[in-house]
Enzyme design. Sequence first.
Site, short mmCIF file in Angstrom:
data_model
loop_
_atom_site.label_atom_id
_atom_site.label_comp_id
_atom_site.label_asym_id
_atom_site.label_seq_id
_atom_site.Cartn_x
_atom_site.Cartn_y
_atom_site.Cartn_z
N SER A 139 49.11 19.51 71.15
CA SER A 139 49.55 20.88 71.67
C SER A 139 48.33 21.00 72.60
O SER A 139 47.08 20.62 72.36
CB SER A 139 49.51 21.74 70.52
OG SER A 139 49.38 23.17 71.25
N TYR A 152 44.41 26.61 64.29
CA TYR A 152 45.32 25.27 64.67
C TYR A 152 44.94 24.61 65.77
O TYR A 152 45.07 23.44 65.69
CB TYR A 152 46.68 26.17 64.98
CG TYR A 152 47.78 25.31 65.65
CD1 TYR A 152 48.68 24.42 64.63
CD2 TYR A 152 48.08 25.37 66.92
CE1 TYR A 152 49.66 23.86 65.39
CE2 TYR A 152 49.12 24.38 67.63
CZ TYR A 152 49.88 23.76 66.59
OH TYR A 152 50.86 22.95 67.04
#
Length: 255
Positions: A139, A152
């Site tokens: 990501s 995250y």
Amino acid sequence: MTRRVLILGGTSGIAVATARLYAAEGAVIGLVGRDAARLAEVAADLTARGATAVPVFTLDLASEAEPAARLAEMRDAMGGLDDVLLAYGLMVPQAEDERDPATARRTLDVNFTSAALWALAAAALIEAQGRGSLIVIGSVAGDRGRRKNFVYGAAKAGIAALMEGIAHRFGRPGAPPGIRAVLVKPGPTRTAMTAGMDRTGGGWAEPEEVARIIRRAADTNRRWGGPIVYAPGRWRLIMLIIRHLPARIFNRLDI
């Protein structure tokens, strides 16, 4: 020759979109995940789209203690293995990660610890057989810690470092030329994971767009290139700018 791809996290939106591209090529597609009913639905869809076979493996990937043994079993059941796509993950609101240590631990365990162990096992299997691709979905959140999702993002940053190391190992002199390791970093994508967010605006991608980039990454020999692919490609420039913003400017941004 029939392509054989194993998808760890076979029910995610990006995984399904990628699997459909493989199905159109007549591939054997192994699907791994916890939800047996959803796996069966995806398998039926892929079969209808041209997949030669779609074996299903019901498994909690984040809780598996023996990734290497499980991978070998799945490879044997599929009659071989060409590509491994690691596509599972977990994202909860940042406030929950900060408030509850158990939630933060789960975020880190699923997105880094578990994913890292599966990636290491897959890399060892691919290197031992001398051919194949390991593609891991990361990501852009891992490129710089941001107050909206830094737990995250920390896990995704760890996976990026791990994949760079695997790619470095695969690229050493004397390594088999037919092995590759690629980290694909999507920007914001309209999937179930982001369903609760404001998804208006031009920065969002569709799963099918990201899937096409993943499929190309599996076939691209990156021995002489970088092990990281941004999806869509514009995010490479966007994140380059964000990474190099001075803290006094960066801290003012609501991102």
